[in-house]
Every structure is written in structure tokens, then in C-alpha cells.
Design a protein around this motif. Structure first.
Motif, PDB file in Angstrom:
ATOM      1  N   HIS A 194       0.817  -1.222   0.000  1.00 17.16           N
ATOM      2  CA  HIS A 194       0.000   0.000   0.000  1.00 17.16           C
ATOM      3  C   HIS A 194       0.847   1.267   0.000  1.00 17.16           C
ATOM      4  N   PHE A 195       1.993   1.220   0.650  1.00 17.94           N
ATOM      5  CA  PHE A 195       2.771   2.443   0.866  1.00 17.94           C
ATOM      6  C   PHE A 195       3.493   2.901  -0.400  1.00 17.94           C
ATOM      7  N   VAL A 196       4.061   1.991  -1.157  1.00 16.56           N
ATOM      8  CA  VAL A 196       4.843   2.377  -2.342  1.00 16.56           C
ATOM      9  C   VAL A 196       3.982   3.099  -3.379  1.00 16.56           C
ATOM     10  N   PRO A 197       2.807   2.562  -3.769  1.00 14.92           N
ATOM     11  CA  PRO A 197       1.969   3.317  -4.720  1.00 14.92           C
ATOM     12  C   PRO A 197       1.509   4.663  -4.158  1.00 14.92           C
ATOM     13  N   ALA A 198       1.231   4.706  -2.844  1.00 17.75           N
ATOM     14  CA  ALA A 198       0.773   5.969  -2.254  1.00 17.75           C
ATOM     15  C   ALA A 198       1.879   7.016  -2.267  1.00 17.75           C
ATOM     16  N   SER A 199       3.147   6.594  -2.105  1.00 23.27           N
ATOM     17  CA  SER A 199       4.260   7.549  -2.127  1.00 23.27           C
ATOM     18  C   SER A 199       4.404   8.209  -3.489  1.00 23.27           C
ATOM     19  N   LEU A 200       4.043   7.494  -4.550  1.00 21.93           N
ATOM     20  CA  LEU A 200       4.112   8.073  -5.893  1.00 21.93           C
ATOM     21  C   LEU A 200       3.061   9.147  -6.103  1.00 21.93           C
ATOM     22  N   ASN A 201       2.020   9.153  -5.262  1.00 22.22           N
ATOM     23  CA  ASN A 201       0.979  10.182  -5.372  1.00 22.22           C
ATOM     24  C   ASN A 201       1.392  11.494  -4.725  1.00 22.22           C
ATOM     25  N   ARG A 202       2.488  11.506  -4.003  1.00 27.02           N
ATOM     26  CA  ARG A 202       2.932  12.723  -3.337  1.00 27.02           C
ATOM     27  C   ARG A 202       3.428  13.736  -4.358  1.00 27.02           C
ATOM     28  N   THR A 203       3.157  15.017  -4.080  1.00 26.70           N
ATOM     29  CA  THR A 203       3.503  16.084  -5.009  1.00 26.70           C
ATOM     30  C   THR A 203       4.985  16.425  -4.896  1.00 26.70           C
ATOM     31  N   THR A 204       5.711  16.300  -6.015  1.00 27.14           N
ATOM     32  CA  THR A 204       7.134  16.671  -6.082  1.00 27.14           C
ATOM     33  C   THR A 204       7.363  17.473  -7.349  1.00 27.14           C
ATOM     34  N   ALA A 205       8.466  18.222  -7.373  1.00 26.86           N
ATOM     35  CA  ALA A 205       8.812  19.029  -8.552  1.00 26.86           C
ATOM     36  C   ALA A 205      10.304  19.316  -8.519  1.00 26.86           C
ATOM     37  N   SER A 206      10.819  19.795  -9.627  1.00 19.24           N
ATOM     38  CA  SER A 206      12.250  20.090  -9.758  1.00 19.24           C
ATOM     39  C   SER A 206      12.500  21.579  -9.544  1.00 19.24           C
ATOM     40  N   THR A 207      13.539  21.894  -8.760  1.00 18.25           N
ATOM     41  CA  THR A 207      13.988  23.272  -8.567  1.00 18.25           C
ATOM     42  C   THR A 207      15.480  23.329  -8.844  1.00 18.25           C
ATOM     43  N   LYS A 208      16.025  24.529  -8.780  1.00 18.52           N
ATOM     44  CA  LYS A 208      17.454  24.693  -9.038  1.00 18.52           C
ATOM     45  C   LYS A 208      18.306  24.012  -7.969  1.00 18.52           C
ATOM     46  N   LEU A 209      17.762  23.827  -6.768  1.00 16.50           N
ATOM     47  CA  LEU A 209      18.538  23.231  -5.680  1.00 16.50           C
ATOM     48  C   LEU A 209      18.274  21.742  -5.513  1.00 16.50           C
ATOM     49  N   ASN A 210      17.186  21.231  -6.081  1.00 11.39           N
ATOM     50  CA  ASN A 210      16.830  19.826  -5.868  1.00 11.39           C
ATOM     51  C   ASN A 210      16.065  19.325  -7.082  1.00 11.39           C
ATOM     52  N   GLN A 211      16.539  18.223  -7.683  1.00 12.58           N
ATOM     53  CA  GLN A 211      15.883  17.675  -8.850  1.00 12.58           C
ATOM     54  C   GLN A 211      14.501  17.113  -8.518  1.00 12.58           C
ATOM     55  N   ARG A 212      14.342  16.596  -7.303  1.00 12.54           N
ATOM     56  CA  ARG A 212      13.037  16.023  -6.897  1.00 12.54           C
ATOM     57  C   ARG A 212      12.670  16.576  -5.526  1.00 12.54           C
ATOM     58  N   SER A 213      12.225  17.809  -5.553  1.00  8.22           N
ATOM     59  CA  SER A 213      11.917  18.526  -4.313  1.00  8.22           C
ATOM     60  C   SER A 213      10.483  18.219  -3.864  1.00  8.22           C
ATOM     61  N   SER A 214      10.324  17.907  -2.592  1.00 11.42           N
ATOM     62  CA  SER A 214       8.987  17.679  -2.035  1.00 11.42           C
ATOM     63  C   SER A 214       8.254  19.001  -1.934  1.00 11.42           C
ATOM     64  N   ARG A 215       7.052  19.044  -2.497  1.00 13.20           N
ATOM     65  CA  ARG A 215       6.238  20.268  -2.472  1.00 13.20           C
ATOM     66  C   ARG A 215       5.144  20.186  -1.416  1.00 13.20           C
ATOM     67  N   SER A 216       5.206  19.202  -0.546  1.00 17.44           N
ATOM     68  CA  SER A 216       4.173  19.038   0.487  1.00 17.44           C
ATOM     69  C   SER A 216       4.783  18.358   1.702  1.00 17.44           C
ATOM     70  N   HIS A 217       4.066  18.456   2.812  1.00 15.98           N
ATOM     71  CA  HIS A 217       4.429  17.730   4.030  1.00 15.98           C
ATOM     72  C   HIS A 217       3.706  16.387   4.010  1.00 15.98           C
ATOM     73  N   ALA A 218       4.455  15.294   4.175  1.00 19.36           N
ATOM     74  CA  ALA A 218       3.856  13.955   4.158  1.00 19.36           C
ATOM     75  C   ALA A 218       3.828  13.384   5.572  1.00 19.36           C
ATOM     76  N   ILE A 219       2.678  12.801   5.956  1.00 18.86           N
ATOM     77  CA  ILE A 219       2.501  12.233   7.300  1.00 18.86           C
ATOM     78  C   ILE A 219       1.983  10.805   7.162  1.00 18.86           C
ATOM     79  N   LEU A 220       2.722   9.870   7.700  1.00 20.36           N
ATOM     80  CA  LEU A 220       2.292   8.472   7.767  1.00 20.36           C
ATOM     81  C   LEU A 220       1.884   8.165   9.202  1.00 20.36           C
ATOM     82  N   LEU A 221       0.680   7.617   9.365  1.00 23.82           N
ATOM     83  CA  LEU A 221       0.145   7.301  10.694  1.00 23.82           C
ATOM     84  C   LEU A 221       0.001   5.787  10.829  1.00 23.82           C
ATOM     85  N   ILE A 222       0.708   5.227  11.786  1.00 28.81           N
ATOM     86  CA  ILE A 222       0.584   3.811  12.125  1.00 28.81           C
ATOM     87  C   ILE A 222      -0.143   3.721  13.466  1.00 28.81           C
ATOM     88  N   LYS A 223      -1.283   3.046  13.480  1.00 29.37           N
ATOM     89  CA  LYS A 223      -2.110   2.954  14.687  1.00 29.37           C
ATOM     90  C   LYS A 223      -2.134   1.510  15.173  1.00 29.37           C
TER      91      LYS A 223
END
Length: 623
Positions: A194-223
Motif C-alpha cells: 500500500h505504501f509504495v503506490p501511495a508515495s508516488l501520489n505525493r507532489t514533487t517538482a524540480s527546482t534549481k537546488l533539488n531535482q526532486r523537491s517535495s512540495r508538500s508535508h507527508a505524514i504516515l500514521l501507524i495505529k
């Protein structure tokens, strides 16, 4: 369910701060200045003072991870010690902080060859559950949720959609997200599926400082929920938050434009709010901690100053172009390690619900046994008002409500304990005695009413009737009409002097003494002047023509029978109150057959009627 706290786990827990320095990327900077920061030992590091390049600023943290530190070492020294707490109903939180391009996502996710904190932590949770002895008597259930905060919107990564999920707080101050997908997992392979496909849904983009920069805060909750097999079936709930924060950005160096610039603004705003929360917690005098100023701090409310065992991994870069970002991150980490949390065990226990005995009447009424006392009193007052007439009063004394209460009291007595039966028997006896007294009073009042009615009928045959002439009906008990409400039965003419005078006259006639005859003569002399005055006032009718007088009377009678409230108030000596009384009488008794029926309206005496007739007839002639 009853929420209780574990009394043995009320100790405070300070936020543990670890700093990780990543290696140089590709090659050293062009100027060959070397790194701007370096580690001194496993807990201390120093950074060049930008005000004076010959000086350095030293920092002390719980753990310092140098450039050669592996993913395994980071996990073992910083993350693994807090994981056992979630199996005992407590919360834990791990989040990576730092500027963009400093290696936060690598620390949290890693790669297939070098897995990061998230996969290692989940694997360790399953290992801890598996290592638990089956004889302990607990069943474990594990589920996961995965979300991101993008442009201040909470998005579900397990079920991607554009819907912004709300953040709520329950009565126990626990943060939750309604509508967030929860997937039960039974093994690490199930989690990975479940986790690997969901990680691909996270928003990323390229900037001058990082080719794959995270554009969001990601939170994984294990209960993790563990339930006791035996009674009372206690249930303990522990949560593990694994957070990969987006990095703070300097848009002059990242070259952000358009959408990237908007994303950068949202990231920096949430990180600035996070800094304000830390400052408020450390001040000790802040009235309000601004958790609600951003979605990120709202979700991290339990991790910072809440009830979780928290670890913050601060990622920094050694290059000089990251100097000010690194310097700010170290200052933030130094402030964060002063935050104190108060973890406790979240345990729920099923509370048995005791059945409440109810009478058969209450069950048939649909559960009216818990009717408020105020409502009962209100109904009793209303019934007393409705039964204000003598006839209604006699009937109200024998209303079935008293008997109903007595029956309910007896049933209650039968269902109570033996030790209370003596008291209940006394109450029953007292209630029976009160009912008997009410019945005796009822019979006494009825006999008096019959006597007054008989005397009033005898009065009509006496010679003195002319002296005490009155158009009102004699006092007698009105028979109740079951088809009409009690308020209509209660319309009774007021008791006047003329109705009581015949009783005195009868008493005078029975006693043949000289003194009584003198009193009778004196009484008749006192009554004559009003009659004389009334006769004098009625002389104006003989001065008018009969046709004109009759026409005026017909007009007044027509207004009384068909006139509206406004038309009635147009009559002489008829105000708002009197007009409403006339309308009420007309609705109950029908039309006035003659003008003299107006005397039956409440408050209309013979003197007022005479004055009313004179004023209205003369007024009609004047028009």
C-alpha cells in the motif's frame, strides 16, 4: 466507554533532537572554502560565525550524525528507543526538519538498498508485536493512514482525490481526520504493497537546488490497538506519526515561479507557524499556542507540547550556499529540544449500563418516566387555571391524576427494597387520607352551592324583589358541558350585592321583632336613592321619539353582533379590553338577541349599561 490514564506513566518526556549532516553533493563548492559546519563528537557540532569568520558557534544536541552515519545507525540511536511505547497505548512521533535539499526525504524514506526511518520503523513495530508472548492475553490490530499537506490542503494519498479533508478534535483532545482512509495491515509486505503506490501520489517538482523537491508535508500514521481477551476487555490505542516535512526555501536561489512560488509560500508559512509554536511553548508565559494557525501545526499538536514521545531529526547541508538555511535550522533545533511533552496511556474500558425499572404506564407512553419535574408542575398549574369555576373546581378534586400517582406509588413500593417498604406504606396512607379529605370538602361545597341556589330561587317570590331588581341571573351552580373546554365553563357572573341582599331579607322576614323591622325600613331607605337616581337618569329615553330610539337601538345591536374589534371600539365607552370581552362572549354564546344581553358580559353592570346606552343613542342622533 470510559477513558482513563495510566497513573504510572505521568512522567514528562522532552523532545529528543538529532542533527544529521549530509555529505557533499557531487563536488565541493567552486571557491574551495570547505564545509561551513562540522561535527565535534557524537553530540556536539560547530558552525562558522557569519559575523566573524574566525569564530565558530557551538551547539549541543542529543545525537549528532556525521556524514558517514548510515541509515541503520540513525534508526537505532534515534528512532528505535521510542517505538515500544506505542504498544502500551502511548503516542510517538518522528519528523524530519531542514532546508530544501538537505536530505530529509532520504532520511525518512531512503531507497530499496538503503531504507530510511519509515520502512525500518514499521518493520520494528511488527517485530515487537510478534515478540509478544501469546500468554499475555492481548490481541493486536495495526492499521495505516497516509496523507499530505499541499498548499494548506489535507489530501489522502491512499485514496487520491482533490478533496480537502478537515481536521477535528474529539472530547479527549485527540486530533483526528474524518474521511481519511484507514487500511489494516498484517505484515510488512502488506504495508509495502500500500505504501509504495501511495508515495508516488505525493507532489514533487524540480527546482534549481533539488531535482526532486517535495512540495508538500507527508505524514504516515501507524495505529496499534491492543485489546484484552478477558474481562473487562481493556483496549489501549497507540499512534506513531512519521513526518517528512517539506524544506524551507529561498526563492531567490530556487528560482521558483508561478505554481512553484505559490507552493513555496505555503511551505514557508507553515514552517514559520511551526517556529511560532515552538517559541510559545518555550516562553512559558504564552496565553495561546498558535496550533490552529496552520494545518501542519494542528496535526503536530500532539508531538510538540502534547502527549507523544517525539524525536526531531534536523537535516543540514555542509555547503556555504546553504549557510543561512543551516544556521536557521540549528537555531530551531536548539529551541525545539527545550519542549517538554507529557505522554500517558490511552486506555478505554467498557462501562456496563444498568437497566432502569419503569412503570407500565411510562413504557406505554414511550418513556415518559423521566419527564422533568418542571413540566409536571406546569401542567398542574394549567389544569388549576382551567378549573377556576366552582363546577370545574368540584370536578378537579376528583381528577384521575391523583389516583394515577397513587397507583404509581404503590407499584414503586412493590419494586423497592424491603427496608424502604415501611416508609412507602406511610406515604400511601398519607395519600389516602388526603384524598378522603378532598372528597369531604367536595361534598361540603356542593351542599353549600345547592343551599345558595335554593335561596336564590325563593328570592324571586318575595315582595322585596322590586327593590333589589337586577338583570343578572341568580347564583346557581353551572352544569359542566363535557363538549366544551373548562375555560368556557368558568364564565360565571361576578357575585354582586344584589344577589346577597335576598338572604338578608329572608332572615328579616323570619324574625318578627320590632328591632329587625326598624332595620329593614332603614335598609330600604338606603337603597331607594340609587333607584331614584337611576329612574332620573332613564328619563331621557321618554323625551325621544319611539321610532328614533328603536332605530338607534337596532344600530347598536347590529354593531354588537357583526362588528369587528375596531368597530366595537368605535362605540362610546367601549375600549380595547371591553371590545375583546364582547367578541369573546359572542364566540361562546352567539349573537345578542337584545341589548340587555350586554349585561351578561363580564364587568358590565346595570349602571354602566345605562350610561353606555345613553351615550351611544345620543351620539347616533347627533350624527
Amino acid at each position: 466507554m470510559n477513558v482513563v490514564a495510566d497513573g504510572g506513566n505521568k512522567k514528562t518526556s522532552r523532545v529528543r533532537v538529532a542533527v544529521r549532516l549530509r555529505p557533499y553533493m557531487d563536488k565541493q563548492d567552486e571557491k574551495g572554502e570547505g564545509p561551513c559546519v562540522r561535527g565535534l563528537d557524537s553530540q556536539n557540532l560547530e558552525i562558522i560565525n557569519w559575523r566573524n569568520a574566525t569564530e565558530t558557534v557551538k551547539y549541543h544536541f542529543d545525537v549528532f550524525h556525521g556524514e558517514q552515519t548510515t541509515q541503520q545507525q540513525v534508526f537505532l540511536s534515534s528512532v528505535k528507543p521510542i517505538l515500544p511505547h506505542i504498544l502500551t497505548g502511548q503516542n510517538a512521533s518522528v519528523f524530519a526538519y531542514g532546508p530544501t535539499g538537505a536530505g530529509k526525504t532520504h532520511t525518512m524514506l531512503g531507497s530499496s538498498e538503503k531504507p530510511g526511518v519509515i520502512p525500518r520503523a514499521v518493520q520494528e513495530v511488527f517485530n515487537l508485536v510478534k515478540a509478544k508472548d501469546e500468554d499475555e492475553g492481548w490481541d493486536y490490530n495495526i492499521d495505516m493512514s497516509y496523507m499530505e499537506i499541499y498548499n494548506e490542503k489535507v489530501l489522502d494519498l491512499l485514496s487520491p482525490s482533490a478533496q480537502d479533508l478537515p481536521i477535528r478534535e474529539d472530547k479527549d483532545k485527540n486530533i483526528f481526520i474524518p474521511g481519511l482512509t484507514r487500511t489494516t495491515i498484517s505484515s510488512f509486505s502488506d504495508f509495502d504493497k500500500h505504501f509504495v503506490p501511495a508515495s508516488l501520489n505525493r507532489t514533487t517538482a524540480s527546482t534549481k537546488l533539488n531535482q526532486r523537491s517535495s512540495r508538500s508535508h507527508a505524514i504516515l500514521l501507524i495505529k496499534v490497538v491492543r485489546t484484552e481477551r478477558s474481562l473487562p476487555h481493556r483496549q489501549q490505542t497507540g499512534k506513531l506519526y512519521l513526518v517528512d516535512l517539506a524544506g524551507s526555501e529561498d526563492n531567490r536561489r530556487t528560482g521558483n515561479r508561478g505554481i512553484r512560488l505559490k507552493e513555496s509560500g505555503a511551505i514557508n508559512l507553515s514552517l514559520f507557524t511551526l517556529s511560532k509554536v515552538v517559541d510559545s511553548l518555550n516562553s512559558g508565559t504564552a496565553i495561546r499556542v498558535p496550533y490552529r494557525d496552520s494545518k501542519l501545526t494542528r496535526l503536530l499538536q500532539d508531538s510538540l507540547g502534547g502527549s507523544a514521545h517525539s524525536v526531531m531529526i534536523t537535516n543540514i547541508a555542509p555547503e556555504y550556499k546553504y549557510y543561512f538555511d543551516t544556521f536557521s535550522a540549528l537555531n530551531f533545533a536548539a529551541k525545539s529540544k527545550l519542549i517538554v511533552n507529557k505522554p500517558f496511556t490511552r486506555e478505554t474500558v467498557a462501562v456496563p449500563v444498568l437497566p432502569v425499572k419503569r412503570t407500565r404506564e411510562d413504557q406505554e407512553a414511550g418513556g415518559s418516566g423521566n419527564e422533568p419535574q418542571k413540566k409536571k408542575q406546569k401542567e398542574e398549574r394549567k389544569s388549576e387555571q382551567d378549573g377556576s369555576s366552582p363546577s370545574a373546581h368540584f370536578h378537579s378534586l376528583s381528577e384521575p391524576s391523583v389516583m394515577d400517582r397513587l397507583i404509581a406509588l404503590e407499584k414503586l413500593m412493590m419494586s423497592c427494597q424491603d427496608k424502604d417498604r415501611i416508609t412507602m406504606l406511610k406515604d400511601v396512607a398519607q395519600s389516602r387520607k388526603e384524598i378522603q379529605e378532598l372528597k369531604e370538602k367536595q361534598r361540603e361545597f356542593e351542599s353549600k352551592a345547592l343551599l345558595l341556589s335554593r335561596l336564590a330561587r325563593e328570592k324571586s317570590s318575595t315582595k322585596e324583589e322590586a327593590v333589589f331588581k337586577n338583570n343578572t341571573a341568580p347564583l346557581q351552580r353551572k352544569q359542566s358541558n363535557p363538549t366544551k373546554p373548562n375555560k368556557q365553563q368558568a364564565v360565571v357572573q361576578p357575585l354582586q350585592v344584589s344577589q346577597l341582599q335576598p338572604l338578608q331579607q329572608l332572615a328579616v322576614c323570619k324574625k318578627q321583632s320590632v328591632c329587625v323591622k326598624k332595620k329593614e325600613k332603614k335598609l330600604s331607605d338606603q337603597v331607594e336613592p340609587p333607584d331614584g337616581k337611576e329612574n332620573a337618569e332613564n328619563d331621557w329615553e321618554f323625551q325621544l321619539e319611539t321610532s328614533v330610539l328603536e332605530l338607534s337601538r337596532q344600530k347598536i345591536l347590529q354593531v354588537l353582533n357583526s362588528g369587528s374589534l375596531k368597530e366595537l371600539k368605535g362605540l362610546q365607552q367601549i375600549g380595547d379590553k371591553k371590545a375583546k370581552l364582547i367578541l369573546g362572549w359572542r364566540e361562546i354564546h352567539g349573537h345578542f338577541t337584545k341589548l340587555e344581553d350586554l349585561l351578561k358580559v363580564e364587568g358590565m353592570t346595570a349602571k354602566r349599561f345605562s350610561s353606555f346606552m345613553k351615550a351611544n343613542i345620543l351620539s347616533a342622533m347627533g350624527k
